[in-house]
Write a protein that holds these residues in place. Structure first.
Motif, PDB file in Angstrom:
ATOM      1  N   LEU A 294       0.964  -1.183   0.391  1.00  0.00           N
ATOM      2  CA  LEU A 294       0.166   0.406   0.329  1.00  0.00           C
ATOM      3  C   LEU A 294       1.149   1.437   0.094  1.00  0.00           C
ATOM      4  CD1 LEU A 294      -2.681  -0.995   2.545  1.00  0.00           C
ATOM      5  CD2 LEU A 294      -2.772  -0.381   0.322  1.00  0.00           C
ATOM      6  N   ARG A 295       2.037   0.848  -0.072  1.00  0.00           N
ATOM      7  CA  ARG A 295       3.045   2.323   0.135  1.00  0.00           C
ATOM      8  C   ARG A 295       3.235   2.816  -0.802  1.00  0.00           C
ATOM      9  NH1 ARG A 295       6.096  -1.847  -2.374  1.00  0.00           N
ATOM     10  NH2 ARG A 295       7.664  -0.974  -4.052  1.00  0.00           N
ATOM     11  N   HIS A 296       2.673   2.706  -2.302  1.00  0.00           N
ATOM     12  CA  HIS A 296       1.780   3.884  -3.454  1.00  0.00           C
ATOM     13  C   HIS A 296       0.991   4.387  -3.335  1.00  0.00           C
ATOM     14  CE1 HIS A 296       5.926   1.615  -5.560  1.00  0.00           C
ATOM     15  NE2 HIS A 296       4.736   0.955  -5.364  1.00  0.00           N
ATOM     16  N   ASP A 297       0.242   3.759  -2.841  1.00  0.00           N
ATOM     17  CA  ASP A 297      -1.339   4.802  -2.502  1.00  0.00           C
ATOM     18  C   ASP A 297      -0.978   5.794  -1.433  1.00  0.00           C
ATOM     19  OD1 ASP A 297      -4.668   4.205  -2.723  1.00  0.00           O
ATOM     20  OD2 ASP A 297      -3.368   4.446  -0.537  1.00  0.00           O
ATOM     21  N   LEU A 298      -0.250   5.234  -0.420  1.00  0.00           N
ATOM     22  CA  LEU A 298       0.187   6.463   1.117  1.00  0.00           C
ATOM     23  C   LEU A 298       0.408   7.237   0.543  1.00  0.00           C
ATOM     24  CD1 LEU A 298      -0.062   6.830   4.179  1.00  0.00           C
ATOM     25  CD2 LEU A 298       2.373   5.487   4.061  1.00  0.00           C
ATOM     26  N   ARG A 299       1.863   7.564  -0.822  1.00  0.00           N
ATOM     27  CA  ARG A 299       2.643   8.548  -1.308  1.00  0.00           C
ATOM     28  C   ARG A 299       1.208   9.556  -1.692  1.00  0.00           C
ATOM     29  NH1 ARG A 299       7.398   6.566  -2.028  1.00  0.00           N
ATOM     30  NH2 ARG A 299       6.683   4.860  -2.534  1.00  0.00           N
ATOM     31  N   ALA A 300       0.742   8.802  -2.582  1.00  0.00           N
ATOM     32  CA  ALA A 300       0.106   9.792  -3.255  1.00  0.00           C
ATOM     33  C   ALA A 300      -0.909  10.597  -2.652  1.00  0.00           C
ATOM     34  CB  ALA A 300      -0.735   8.866  -4.231  1.00  0.00           C
ATOM     35  N   ALA A 301      -1.634  10.024  -1.753  1.00  0.00           N
ATOM     36  CA  ALA A 301      -2.669   9.977  -0.578  1.00  0.00           C
ATOM     37  C   ALA A 301      -1.543  11.967   0.657  1.00  0.00           C
ATOM     38  CB  ALA A 301      -3.083   9.653   0.609  1.00  0.00           C
ATOM     39  N   LEU A 302      -0.747  11.304   0.498  1.00  0.00           N
ATOM     40  CA  LEU A 302       0.349  12.208   1.870  1.00  0.00           C
ATOM     41  C   LEU A 302       0.680  13.835   0.704  1.00  0.00           C
ATOM     42  CD1 LEU A 302       2.374  10.028   3.196  1.00  0.00           C
ATOM     43  CD2 LEU A 302       0.990  12.506   4.249  1.00  0.00           C
ATOM     44  N   GLN A 303       0.724  12.983  -0.909  1.00  0.00           N
ATOM     45  CA  GLN A 303       1.407  14.656  -2.561  1.00  0.00           C
ATOM     46  C   GLN A 303       0.140  14.935  -2.045  1.00  0.00           C
ATOM     47  OE1 GLN A 303       3.048  11.601  -4.873  1.00  0.00           O
ATOM     48  NE2 GLN A 303       5.087  12.343  -3.553  1.00  0.00           N
ATOM     49  N   GLY A 304      -1.357  14.610  -1.832  1.00  0.00           N
ATOM     50  CA  GLY A 304      -2.702  15.103  -2.006  1.00  0.00           C
ATOM     51  C   GLY A 304      -2.912  15.950  -0.628  1.00  0.00           C
ATOM     52  N   GLY A 305      -2.059  15.513   0.211  1.00  0.00           N
ATOM     53  CA  GLY A 305      -2.600  16.651   1.324  1.00  0.00           C
ATOM     54  C   GLY A 305      -3.176  15.875   2.542  1.00  0.00           C
ATOM     55  N   LEU A 306      -3.629  14.513   2.755  1.00  0.00           N
ATOM     56  CA  LEU A 306      -3.967  13.692   3.239  1.00  0.00           C
ATOM     57  C   LEU A 306      -2.460  13.630   4.905  1.00  0.00           C
ATOM     58  CD1 LEU A 306      -6.325  10.988   3.673  1.00  0.00           C
ATOM     59  CD2 LEU A 306      -3.227  10.578   4.800  1.00  0.00           C
ATOM     60  N   ARG A 307      -3.282  14.062   6.079  1.00  0.00           N
ATOM     61  CA  ARG A 307      -2.317  14.272   7.298  1.00  0.00           C
ATOM     62  C   ARG A 307      -2.950  13.269   7.964  1.00  0.00           C
ATOM     63  NH1 ARG A 307       0.813  15.653   3.380  1.00  0.00           N
ATOM     64  NH2 ARG A 307       1.158  17.170   3.470  1.00  0.00           N
ATOM     65  N   LYS A 308      -4.164  12.732   8.297  1.00  0.00           N
ATOM     66  CA  LYS A 308      -4.902  12.364   9.335  1.00  0.00           C
ATOM     67  C   LYS A 308      -4.810  10.838   9.232  1.00  0.00           C
ATOM     68  CE  LYS A 308      -8.667  12.626  12.283  1.00  0.00           C
ATOM     69  NZ  LYS A 308      -8.335  12.604  14.012  1.00  0.00           N
ATOM     70  N   ILE A 309      -3.864  10.269   9.949  1.00  0.00           N
ATOM     71  CA  ILE A 309      -4.132   8.762   9.625  1.00  0.00           C
ATOM     72  C   ILE A 309      -5.229   7.988   9.299  1.00  0.00           C
ATOM     73  CG2 ILE A 309      -3.377   6.561  10.999  1.00  0.00           C
ATOM     74  CD1 ILE A 309      -0.885   7.966  12.424  1.00  0.00           C
ATOM     75  N   VAL A 310      -6.050   8.418  10.166  1.00  0.00           N
ATOM     76  CA  VAL A 310      -7.876   7.097  10.295  1.00  0.00           C
ATOM     77  C   VAL A 310      -7.819   7.031   9.428  1.00  0.00           C
ATOM     78  CG1 VAL A 310      -7.856   7.055  13.419  1.00  0.00           C
ATOM     79  CG2 VAL A 310      -8.488   8.739  12.014  1.00  0.00           C
ATOM     80  N   LEU A 311      -8.043   8.834   8.917  1.00  0.00           N
ATOM     81  CA  LEU A 311      -8.635   8.776   7.734  1.00  0.00           C
ATOM     82  C   LEU A 311      -8.276   7.925   6.700  1.00  0.00           C
ATOM     83  CD1 LEU A 311      -9.165  12.997   7.659  1.00  0.00           C
ATOM     84  CD2 LEU A 311     -10.529  10.889   7.705  1.00  0.00           C
ATOM     85  N   TRP A 312      -6.437   8.220   6.217  1.00  0.00           N
ATOM     86  CA  TRP A 312      -5.944   6.796   4.852  1.00  0.00           C
ATOM     87  C   TRP A 312      -6.402   5.205   5.913  1.00  0.00           C
ATOM     88  CZ3 TRP A 312      -2.484   3.415   5.429  1.00  0.00           C
ATOM     89  CH2 TRP A 312      -1.716   3.156   3.761  1.00  0.00           C
ATOM     90  N   THR A 313      -6.137   5.027   6.763  1.00  0.00           N
ATOM     91  CA  THR A 313      -6.519   3.584   7.497  1.00  0.00           C
ATOM     92  C   THR A 313      -7.991   3.250   7.276  1.00  0.00           C
ATOM     93  OG1 THR A 313      -6.485   4.101   9.770  1.00  0.00           O
ATOM     94  CG2 THR A 313      -4.105   3.229   9.091  1.00  0.00           C
ATOM     95  N   ASP A 314      -8.923   4.030   7.501  1.00  0.00           N
ATOM     96  CA  ASP A 314      -9.963   3.837   7.566  1.00  0.00           C
ATOM     97  C   ASP A 314     -10.560   3.336   5.603  1.00  0.00           C
ATOM     98  OD1 ASP A 314     -10.315   3.680   9.997  1.00  0.00           O
ATOM     99  OD2 ASP A 314     -11.467   5.870  10.515  1.00  0.00           O
ATOM    100  N   SER A 315     -10.441   4.230   5.236  1.00  0.00           N
ATOM    101  CA  SER A 315      -9.727   4.173   3.906  1.00  0.00           C
ATOM    102  C   SER A 315      -9.860   2.824   3.022  1.00  0.00           C
ATOM    103  CB  SER A 315      -9.618   4.831   2.946  1.00  0.00           C
ATOM    104  OG  SER A 315      -8.614   4.820   3.234  1.00  0.00           O
ATOM    105  N   HIS A 316      -9.226   1.854   4.042  1.00  0.00           N
ATOM    106  CA  HIS A 316      -8.321   0.731   3.114  1.00  0.00           C
ATOM    107  C   HIS A 316      -9.340  -0.924   4.939  1.00  0.00           C
ATOM    108  CE1 HIS A 316      -6.131   1.843   0.111  1.00  0.00           C
ATOM    109  NE2 HIS A 316      -5.666   3.067   1.246  1.00  0.00           N
ATOM    110  N   ASN A 317     -10.228  -0.082   5.165  1.00  0.00           N
ATOM    111  CA  ASN A 317     -10.616  -1.309   6.157  1.00  0.00           C
ATOM    112  C   ASN A 317      -9.794  -2.001   6.958  1.00  0.00           C
ATOM    113  OD1 ASN A 317     -13.141  -1.078   5.094  1.00  0.00           O
ATOM    114  ND2 ASN A 317     -12.216  -1.886   3.451  1.00  0.00           N
TER     115      ASN A 317
END
Length: 208
Positions: free
Chosen positions: A152-175
């Motif tokens: 999932l590292r490439h998805d995480l990189r794209a999310a961070l580059q898009g401005g995401l900072r809150k951990i649980v928003l990303w982890t919730d999106s991946h169940n």
């Protein structure tokens, strides 16, 4: 990611914060009960994970004595713990690991079965966060303690580059799954943010 019993995963200590409430510098180098905080964390995590690395920014020379890889954030401007997770994932992917376990550098009491419970409770994508009960017995996630698949590292990189900072928003999106830990006799995820917290930690260690 298959949940294989007995598999030892790499561990990454997240020490990339700026410790503003502690007056700056490296919280992990503060002494707690006669040992540096990061020594407590290394001892506890090395019993569960191998190899280990430290995510930290700035001059890596100050941490070289620990004999561990020092992983700087690959993204600028200190985007937060997720950037440290990403640095760990890129490091682990380089030698073919399927996932990493993360632990915060300021939390000396985290569970001795952290890694096993994270793996046992992983969600369908292989993600899992630790959780513990607050004073009202409501489970609170501990987002710097997690199981993170390298896939999932490439998805995480794209999310961070898009401005995401809150951990649980990303982890919730991946169940992400949740590994729950008891908070008695005290919360094992008690973390040290202030000088007063050092005193409290020493009381818990029976050394004050």
């Amino acid at each position: 990611m298959p949940n294989l019993p007995g598999v030892i995963l790499p561990g990454v200590i997240l020490a990339g914060g700026r410790a503003t409430r502690m007056g700056g510098g490296d919280k992990g180098l503060r002494v707690v009960a006669g040992k540096r905080l990061i020594d407590h964390v290394i001892t506890r995590l090395s019993a569960q994970c191998s190899p280990l690395a430290i995510n930290a920014n700035g001059d890596p020379a100050r941490l070289m004595e620990f004999g561990l890889p020092i992983l700087a954030d690959s993204l600028p401007d200190h985007p937060g713990p997720l950037a440290g997770v990403l640095a760990g994932l890129d490091w682990a992917a380089g030698f073919g690991a399927s996932a990493i376990i993360t632990a915060a550098a300021d939390t000396p009491f985290f569970p001795e079965n952290l890694a096993a419970q994270l793996v046992a409770n992983a969600g369908p994508t292989g993600l899992c966060l630790a959780a513990s009960a607050d004073p009202s017995d409501k489970m609170q996630r501990q987002p710097t303690f997690g199981l993170w698949p390298t896939a999932l590292r490439h998805d995480l990189r794209a999310a961070l580059q898009g401005g995401l900072r809150k951990i649980v928003l990303w982890t919730d999106s991946h169940n992400a799954g949740s590994a729950e830990f008891a908070s008695q006799p005290f919360d094992p995820f008690f973390n040290i943010n202030t000088p007063e917290d050092i005193v409290a930690a020493e009381i818990l260690m029976g050394r004050a």
